[in-house]
Design a protein around this motif. Structure first.
Motif, short mmCIF file in Angstrom:
data_model
loop_
_atom_site.label_atom_id
_atom_site.label_comp_id
_atom_site.label_asym_id
_atom_site.label_seq_id
_atom_site.Cartn_x
_atom_site.Cartn_y
_atom_site.Cartn_z
N ARG A 178 0.34 -4.61 -3.82
CA ARG A 178 1.20 -5.46 -4.65
C ARG A 178 2.59 -5.61 -4.03
O ARG A 178 3.38 -6.45 -4.45
CB ARG A 178 1.30 -4.87 -6.06
N ALA A 179 2.91 -4.76 -3.08
CA ALA A 179 4.21 -4.80 -2.44
C ALA A 179 4.28 -5.91 -1.39
O ALA A 179 3.26 -6.35 -0.86
CB ALA A 179 4.51 -3.46 -1.78
N ARG A 180 5.50 -6.33 -1.09
CA ARG A 180 5.74 -7.23 0.03
C ARG A 180 6.09 -6.39 1.26
O ARG A 180 6.44 -5.21 1.13
CB ARG A 180 6.89 -8.19 -0.27
N PRO A 181 6.04 -6.96 2.46
CA PRO A 181 6.42 -6.18 3.65
C PRO A 181 7.83 -5.61 3.58
O PRO A 181 8.11 -4.55 4.14
CB PRO A 181 6.29 -7.20 4.79
N ASP A 182 8.75 -6.30 2.87
CA ASP A 182 10.13 -5.81 2.79
C ASP A 182 10.39 -4.94 1.56
O ASP A 182 11.53 -4.53 1.32
CB ASP A 182 11.12 -6.97 2.82
N THR A 183 9.36 -4.64 0.79
CA THR A 183 9.52 -3.74 -0.35
C THR A 183 9.88 -2.35 0.16
O THR A 183 9.31 -1.85 1.12
CB THR A 183 8.22 -3.66 -1.17
N VAL A 184 10.85 -1.72 -0.51
CA VAL A 184 11.33 -0.40 -0.09
C VAL A 184 10.61 0.69 -0.88
O VAL A 184 10.62 0.69 -2.12
CB VAL A 184 12.85 -0.28 -0.31
N TRP A 185 9.99 1.61 -0.17
CA TRP A 185 9.35 2.78 -0.75
C TRP A 185 10.07 4.04 -0.28
O TRP A 185 10.78 4.04 0.73
CB TRP A 185 7.89 2.87 -0.34
N SER A 186 9.89 5.13 -1.01
CA SER A 186 10.32 6.45 -0.56
C SER A 186 9.07 7.32 -0.49
O SER A 186 8.16 7.19 -1.31
CB SER A 186 11.36 7.05 -1.49
N LEU A 187 9.03 8.23 0.49
CA LEU A 187 7.81 8.98 0.77
C LEU A 187 8.08 10.48 0.81
O LEU A 187 9.18 10.93 1.12
CB LEU A 187 7.22 8.58 2.12
N ILE A 188 7.04 11.24 0.50
CA ILE A 188 7.08 12.70 0.64
C ILE A 188 5.67 13.20 0.92
O ILE A 188 4.69 12.68 0.37
CB ILE A 188 7.66 13.37 -0.63
N SER A 189 5.55 14.19 1.78
CA SER A 189 4.23 14.77 2.04
C SER A 189 3.83 15.68 0.90
O SER A 189 4.67 16.24 0.19
CB SER A 189 4.23 15.56 3.36
N ASP A 190 2.53 15.84 0.71
CA ASP A 190 2.05 16.74 -0.34
C ASP A 190 2.52 18.17 -0.09
O ASP A 190 2.80 18.92 -1.03
CB ASP A 190 0.53 16.67 -0.45
N GLU A 191 2.64 18.56 1.18
CA GLU A 191 3.05 19.93 1.50
C GLU A 191 4.52 20.17 1.15
O GLU A 191 4.87 21.22 0.59
CB GLU A 191 2.79 20.20 2.99
N ASP A 192 5.38 19.21 1.50
CA ASP A 192 6.80 19.36 1.16
C ASP A 192 6.99 19.35 -0.36
O ASP A 192 7.82 20.11 -0.90
CB ASP A 192 7.62 18.24 1.79
N LEU A 193 6.24 18.51 -1.05
CA LEU A 193 6.34 18.46 -2.50
C LEU A 193 5.88 19.78 -3.12
O LEU A 193 6.50 20.30 -4.06
CB LEU A 193 5.52 17.30 -3.05
N ALA A 194 4.80 20.33 -2.60
CA ALA A 194 4.29 21.61 -3.11
C ALA A 194 5.32 22.72 -2.94
O ALA A 194 5.47 23.59 -3.81
CB ALA A 194 2.99 21.98 -2.40
N ARG A 195 6.06 22.70 -1.82
CA ARG A 195 7.11 23.71 -1.63
C ARG A 195 8.19 23.56 -2.69
O ARG A 195 8.76 24.56 -3.15
CB ARG A 195 7.69 23.59 -0.22
N LEU A 196 8.49 22.33 -3.08
CA LEU A 196 9.49 22.13 -4.12
C LEU A 196 9.01 22.67 -5.46
O LEU A 196 9.77 23.34 -6.18
CB LEU A 196 9.84 20.65 -4.25
N TYR A 197 7.76 22.40 -5.81
CA TYR A 197 7.20 22.96 -7.05
C TYR A 197 7.32 24.49 -7.05
O TYR A 197 7.73 25.10 -8.04
CB TYR A 197 5.73 22.57 -7.21
#
Length: 295
Positions: A178-197
């Protein structure tokens, strides 16, 4: 915890296991139980839709992590029922229950240029409007000590935008979104997120609301270009419209078109959390190396 076999939950199980914690994870099938055991946790039979069967077991634990969701048209109803049952059961504990609740970046407005922060007012997708009330009810409960984590796009070796782009490229098909090529996303790996939890769970300052990201802002086209560079070939991006018969109250995919830059300064400042995969190059290389066929 709930959602122990999902993208977020399975990574959290592995991280907590490696830190020496004992994890009890809800499992509604024999297959889920086997996956939970393989990950190093103890499965407990039950269904998110029927909290009466598992809330007593949850209350015997030191903390509760809610990472499960049905992603169905009844997601709001199921989540409310489950959390209300947890609230009721927690009243019989001698001490407050620590609860980590998984929010959603799409509770926040579009903001492609100014990074979102925890002080940004909610402006949820219609499909997630129920969650703002859910969060307020949990945060004001006297018998709970609650932290909320709002992940950006979670990327693992088998799910998330990088994995799905790689699957499309390898199959010679366009990446439909549904996004356009210029749509801005932010990303995180599952491993980095798990460390935050895990850092939140083990931290002294538990009543937190945190945005979780490692790559604060990147366009869909930039992500695709790095996947192309890693795998070779050309990936076509195809923007698709919402189906005319989709009810906005159930249209989670609408969030894919929401441009958002996100700041994780609060998490890094308070918890000294530091994501390891914090560039698109390292994230793509790490995730796609895990899925490359053996020669």
């Amino acid at each position: 915890m709930t959602g122990g076999t999902g993208t977020i939950g399975s990574a959290v199980v592995r991280e907590l296991r490696d830190r020496g914690h004992h994890i009890v994870a809800l499992a509604r099938s024999e297959e889920a139980s086997a996956r939970i055991r393989d990950a190093g946790a103890s499965p407990f039979p039950g269904d998110l839709r029927d909290p009466a069967g598992w809330t007593d077991r949850a209350m015997s634990c030191d903390a509760f992590i809610h990472a499960g969701a049905s992603f169905s048209d009844k997601m709001a109803e199921i989540d409310r029922k489950a959390m209300q049952a947890v609230l009721r059961a927690a009243t019989f504990r001698k001490k407050q229950l620590r609860l980590i609740y998984t929010g959603n970046i799409w509770l926040y407005p579009a903001s492609p240029e100014v990074p979102l922060s925890e002080t940004t007012s909610f402006d949820p997708l219609p499909a997630l409007s129920w969650m703002t009330g859910q969060i307020r009810s949990l945060q004001t409960a006297l018998n709970l000590s609650v932290s909320i984590i709002h992940p950006s796009f979670v990327c693992s070796a088998r799910s998330g935008p990088i994995a799905y782009m790689a699957q499309a490229l390898r199959s010679g098909k366009p990446f439909k979104t549904r996004a356009r090529p210029d749509t801005v996303w932010s990303l995180i790996s599952d491993e980095d997120l798990a460390r935050l939890y895990a850092d939140v769970l083990e931290g002294r300052n538990f009543r937190l609301s945190l945005l979780a990201t490692a790559l604060p802002a990147i366009t869909v086209q930039e992500i695709a270009s790095w996947v192309e560079a890693r795998l070779g070939g050309t990936l076509k991006l195809k923007t698709i419209a919402a189906s005319e018969d989709v009810d906005p109250r159930h249209d989670l995919d609408a969030g894919l078109a929401r441009s958002q830059a996100v700041s994780a300064n609060k998490a890094t400042r308070l918890l000294k959390w530091s994501p390891q995969l914090d560039t698109i190059e390292t994230l793509v290389d790490h995730l796609l190396a895990e899925t490359e066929p053996a020669i």
